[in-house]
Design an enzyme around this catalytic site. Structure first.
Site, mmCIF file in Angstrom:
data_model
loop_
_atom_site.group_PDB
_atom_site.id
_atom_site.type_symbol
_atom_site.label_atom_id
_atom_site.label_comp_id
_atom_site.label_asym_id
_atom_site.label_seq_id
_atom_site.Cartn_x
_atom_site.Cartn_y
_atom_site.Cartn_z
ATOM 1 N N PHE A 69 6.326 -25.217 1.036
ATOM 2 C CA PHE A 69 6.304 -24.436 -0.199
ATOM 3 C C PHE A 69 7.691 -24.427 -0.854
ATOM 4 C CE2 PHE A 69 5.861 -20.657 -2.863
ATOM 5 C CZ PHE A 69 4.608 -20.874 -3.410
ATOM 6 N N LEU A 107 8.159 -27.747 -2.536
ATOM 7 C CA LEU A 107 7.358 -27.795 -3.756
ATOM 8 C C LEU A 107 8.051 -27.005 -4.866
ATOM 9 C CD1 LEU A 107 4.823 -28.497 -5.386
ATOM 10 C CD2 LEU A 107 3.764 -26.431 -4.427
ATOM 11 N N HIS A 108 8.574 -25.847 -4.535
ATOM 12 C CA HIS A 108 9.292 -25.029 -5.524
ATOM 13 C C HIS A 108 10.441 -25.827 -6.142
ATOM 14 C CE1 HIS A 108 11.669 -21.918 -7.384
ATOM 15 N NE2 HIS A 108 12.621 -22.044 -6.472
ATOM 16 N N GLN A 109 11.231 -26.490 -5.317
ATOM 17 C CA GLN A 109 12.355 -27.280 -5.837
ATOM 18 C C GLN A 109 11.863 -28.409 -6.745
ATOM 19 O OE1 GLN A 109 14.397 -28.384 -2.246
ATOM 20 N NE2 GLN A 109 15.489 -26.431 -2.123
ATOM 21 N N VAL A 115 10.789 -26.890 -10.096
ATOM 22 C CA VAL A 115 11.969 -26.550 -10.906
ATOM 23 C C VAL A 115 12.501 -27.817 -11.568
ATOM 24 C CG1 VAL A 115 14.381 -25.803 -10.794
ATOM 25 C CG2 VAL A 115 12.621 -24.491 -9.608
#
Length: 187
Positions: free
Chosen positions: A25, A28-30, A33
């Site tokens: 997760f 995925l966040h990076q 962004v």
């Protein structure tokens, strides 16, 4: 939001599923962004609400173009051996929808008091009167543990899967892939 991709955690004797899901997760966040935009959502189809567990599968929801662009990025380096990928596929119809969103708990009265004291120039005693220890609220929701890129602090990001709906309403998603008004297909 007519396509999806399932990413399943492979069993690993060294790392518990919750730890692997948190790493996945975070990566995925990076990637979200870096990609920008608010058109990619996530869900956790193996969710076990009775035990507050997200399960071992992350589903990414997007258009075919947005999914291709995300998969073209090298965001899974160092993690691929722990994952099993499905093929991007078209969302089946008919299917219900739901919001998958972040919930922030006001669980630390001491932190809330410090913030109140800073913002309103209050004494500790006055802040304690306004925010007693009884305001602490523990959440019984599944979460991922992430590390803040700016402070280095670890924090829990609590995730709520909302009620099922027949239709989706317009709205976008955060850089975590969580709802800021958007709905994802649930199947």
């Amino acid at each position: 939001m007519d396509h999806y991709l399932d990413i399943r955690l492979r069993p690993d004797p060294e790392f518990p599923p919750a730890q692997l899901m948190s790493v996945l997760f975070g990566k995925l966040h990076q990637a979200l962004v870096a990609q920008g935009g608010d058109r990619i959502g996530v869900s956790f189809p193996d969710l076990d609400e009775s035990r507050s567990r997200l399960g071992e599968r992350l589903r990414i929801h997007a258009s075919a173009d947005d999914l291709r662009a995300l998969l073209a990025r090298p965001w899974l380096e160092g993690l691929r051996d722990h994952l099993q990928f499905g093929e991007p596929a078209v969302v089946p119809h008919p299917t219900p929808y739901r919001q998958v969103s972040r919930v922030q708990a006001k669980s630390n009265p001491e932190r809330l008091r410090r913030r109140l004291m800073r913002r309103h120039d209050l004494s500790e005693e006055e802040a304690r009167k306004r925010i007693p220890d009884t305001v602490a609220r523990a959440l019984d929701l599944p979460f991922v543990t992430l590390r803040s890129q700016s402070t280095g602090q670890h924090f829990r990001l609590f995730i709520r899967h909302g009620p099922l709906q027949v239709t989706a309403e317009e709205g976008g998603f955060t850089c975590y892939g969580l709802s800021k008004g958007g709905f994802v297909p649930w199947f």
